[in-house]
Design an enzyme around this catalytic site. Structure first.
Site, PDB file in Angstrom:
ATOM      1  N   GLU A 273      87.261  79.224  32.051  1.00 54.42           N
ATOM      2  CA  GLU A 273      87.064  77.881  32.619  1.00 54.42           C
ATOM      3  C   GLU A 273      88.036  77.612  33.770  1.00 54.42           C
ATOM      4  O   GLU A 273      87.746  76.833  34.673  1.00 54.42           O
ATOM      5  CB  GLU A 273      87.234  76.822  31.517  1.00 54.42           C
ATOM      6  CG  GLU A 273      86.472  75.550  31.817  1.00 54.42           C
ATOM      7  CD  GLU A 273      86.350  74.599  30.629  1.00 54.42           C
ATOM      8  OE1 GLU A 273      85.355  73.874  30.561  1.00 54.42           O
ATOM      9  OE2 GLU A 273      87.257  74.571  29.768  1.00 54.42           O
ATOM     10  N   HIS A 294      83.082 100.208  16.763  1.00 50.81           N
ATOM     11  CA  HIS A 294      81.796 100.703  16.256  1.00 50.81           C
ATOM     12  C   HIS A 294      80.648  99.932  16.874  1.00 50.81           C
ATOM     13  O   HIS A 294      79.554  99.869  16.330  1.00 50.81           O
ATOM     14  CB  HIS A 294      81.770 100.593  14.729  1.00 50.81           C
ATOM     15  CG  HIS A 294      82.876 101.362  14.088  1.00 50.81           C
ATOM     16  ND1 HIS A 294      82.708 102.619  13.551  1.00 50.81           N
ATOM     17  CD2 HIS A 294      84.204 101.074  13.966  1.00 50.81           C
ATOM     18  CE1 HIS A 294      83.875 103.056  13.095  1.00 50.81           C
ATOM     19  NE2 HIS A 294      84.790 102.148  13.339  1.00 50.81           N
ATOM     20  N   LYS A 397      75.830  68.852  32.039  1.00 50.59           N
ATOM     21  CA  LYS A 397      76.014  67.525  31.436  1.00 50.59           C
ATOM     22  C   LYS A 397      75.187  66.481  32.176  1.00 50.59           C
ATOM     23  O   LYS A 397      74.546  65.631  31.556  1.00 50.59           O
ATOM     24  CB  LYS A 397      77.488  67.120  31.481  1.00 50.59           C
ATOM     25  CG  LYS A 397      78.368  67.864  30.506  1.00 50.59           C
ATOM     26  CD  LYS A 397      79.725  67.177  30.439  1.00 50.59           C
ATOM     27  CE  LYS A 397      80.782  68.052  29.843  1.00 50.59           C
ATOM     28  NZ  LYS A 397      82.129  67.552  30.062  1.00 50.59           N
TER      29      LYS A 397
HETATM   30  O1  PA5 Z   1      89.641  72.500  29.198  1.00 50.62           O
HETATM   31  C1  PA5 Z   1      88.998  71.484  29.400  1.00 50.62           C
HETATM   32  O2  PA5 Z   1      89.383  70.568  30.154  1.00 50.62           O
HETATM   33  C2  PA5 Z   1      87.664  71.275  28.695  1.00 50.62           C
HETATM   34  O3  PA5 Z   1      87.317  72.393  27.947  1.00 50.62           O
HETATM   35  C3  PA5 Z   1      87.738  70.054  27.774  1.00 50.62           C
HETATM   36  O4  PA5 Z   1      88.785  70.222  26.863  1.00 50.62           O
HETATM   37  C4  PA5 Z   1      86.422  69.847  27.017  1.00 50.62           C
HETATM   38  O5  PA5 Z   1      85.351  69.755  27.902  1.00 50.62           O
HETATM   39  C5  PA5 Z   1      86.497  68.591  26.147  1.00 50.62           C
HETATM   40  O6  PA5 Z   1      86.783  67.475  26.927  1.00 50.62           O
HETATM   41  P1  PA5 Z   1      87.300  66.136  26.310  1.00 50.62           P
HETATM   42  O7  PA5 Z   1      88.647  66.347  25.741  1.00 50.62           O
HETATM   43  O8  PA5 Z   1      87.320  65.156  27.438  1.00 50.62           O
HETATM   44  O9  PA5 Z   1      86.328  65.734  25.233  1.00 50.62           O
END
Ligand code: PA5
Length: 404
Positions: A273, A294, A397
């Site tokens: 990410e 494996h 989203k």
């Molecule tokens: O690393 C990040 O910013 C994302 O993975 C968020 O943690 C995830 O989308 C969850 O977001 P939120 O804490 O706003 O619910």
């Protein structure tokens, strides 16, 4: 103590000069880490481990341990993976059958089957829930909270709910903060300058970790230890960049202790990410060995040469099993499997970085996690991408929002 071997199993693929080109940027990198205060709130451990906050977390954790059978952590992505990784790695196998409270991580899917089974499992038990969402708008967490809140409202009156719902969210904004203000629930703040996947050592991760009974002082010592490995963090980021520039597309994180499976998920999220953007970035995958020798082991040994590995070994387990037949402990055999695989892969031109910790505990895992977060931020700097945003995640989203 962590040791790093970035040489033995990388052959001559990367020269010292190539790495030095990046090591020489240490001054600029340090300046970047120190000055990127808008997103580096997790970098200052003393501020993170503010005494008053830690006392509050410990008090709340003790209360939770004494007051419920089941502790639910509702959150997704960075709002659960750090604590999940830590708790799975350091607890005994099958811990939820032995420890009270049982800890379940909820809100990570939209599976009807999961919620049906979860509600059936916990409906007659005493529950405390920690809802974690920085934005307070994430669909999966909101739905998880809705389902659990409905169950809790059937079991508890309003006064009791106030003792059983704890919300971790932004200080001022979002639906969850509104809920705290309206209902008077206990809450913790996710600092503005800490993004989800860098939030494991904020209240996001620390409260569940403390509920599971782990020592936050040893953890903070481990986190601090990571700073003495800054040169290695730069070297690792440099190696990743050079690997990519020379045609590797995939980094396989490899472990020989299955307890680290959730840590693998945390690592993949952290790197995927943070750095998979602008049409570039290594794809992080994971292997849990010896199981995956494996399965994907075949591809690694003889498949397309687009993968390099980062192997994380543990020198010694907390317990020992001696096998008469082999005149060795199982630990020794496991470490030999790791060594043999690195040698075999090198023979097949698949390169390995090897990181070794002596034992798995709060200190070593804290150090390892902070090491990877620091190195990931450095990777962002070296690769010219903003490691702290995730605009790509917003696309589905938006479409989903319209469809809903
Ligand atoms: O690393 C990040 O910013 C994302 O993975 C968020 O943690 C995830 O989308 C969850 O977001 P939120 O804490 O706003 O619910």
């Amino acid at each position: 103590m962590i040791t790093f071997d970035f040489k033995t199993y990388t052959k001559n693929f990367i020269s010292k000069e190539e790495i030095n080109k990046y090591i020489n940027k240490k001054k600029d990198i340090k300046k970047y880490l120190d000055n990127k205060i808008d997103m580096m709130g997790w970098y200052n451990v003393d501020k993170l481990f503010d005494l008053k906050l830690i006392q509050n977390i410990l008090r709340t954790a003790t209360y939770i341990r004494e007051s419920c059978d089941v502790f639910l952590v509702i959150g997704i992505g960075g709002s659960y993976l750090g604590a999940f990784a830590f708790i799975e790695a350091l607890n005994p196998y099958f811990y939820n059958n032995q420890k009270k409270p049982a800890i379940y991580f909820v809100g990570t899917s939209l599976s009807t089957e999961y919620y049906y089974d979860l509600v059936n499992l916990i409906k007659d038990k005493d529950i405390i829930v920690n809802v974690i969402s920085k934005s307070g708008t994430t669909l999966e967490s909101a739905i998880g909270y809705d389902i659990i809140l409905k169950l809790m409202k059937e079991k508890y009156n309003n006064e009791e709910l106030k003792k059983r719902i704890i919300i971790t969210t932004d200080e001022n904004s979002g639906e969850l903060r509104k809920e705290v203000n309206k209902e008077g629930y206990q809450s913790f703040i996710i600092p503005n300058n800490i993004g989800g996947r860098f939030s494991v050592f904020s209240p996001v991760g620390l409260l569940p970790i403390a509920v599971s009974g782990f020592d936050l002082e040893n953890l903070s010592k481990g986190i601090k230890e990571a700073y003495s490995n800054l040169d290695k963090a730069i070297e690792y980021a440099a190696i990743r960049k050079i690997m990519y520039d020379k045609g590797k597309n995939i980094e396989a994180f490899v472990v020989y202790e299955p307890k680290l499976y959730a840590f693998m998920e945390w690592l993949k999220q952290l790197y995927g990410e943070s750095l998979g953007k602008n049409d570039q970035g290594l794809l992080p995958i994971s292997l849990i060995n010896t199981r995956d020798l494996h399965s994907l082991g075949q591809y690694l040994q003889e498949g397309k040469k687009i993968i390099f590995e980062t192997v994380i070994n543990i020198e010694k387990s907390n317990n020992q099993l001696y096998l008469n037949k082999y005149q060795k402990t199982l630990d020794e055999i496991n470490n030999i499997a790791s060594l043999a695989t690195s040698k075999a892969h090198l023979k097949g031109n698949v390169l390995n970085n090897v990181i070794t910790i002596k034992k798995l505990n709060e200190r070593s895992l804290g150090c390892l996690m902070q090491f990877f977060m620091i190195s990931c931020a450095i990777s962002g700097y070296l690769e010219g991408v903003n490691a702290f945003d995730q605009l790509g995640v917003e696309e589905y989203k938006k479409i989903m929002h319209d469809l809903l």
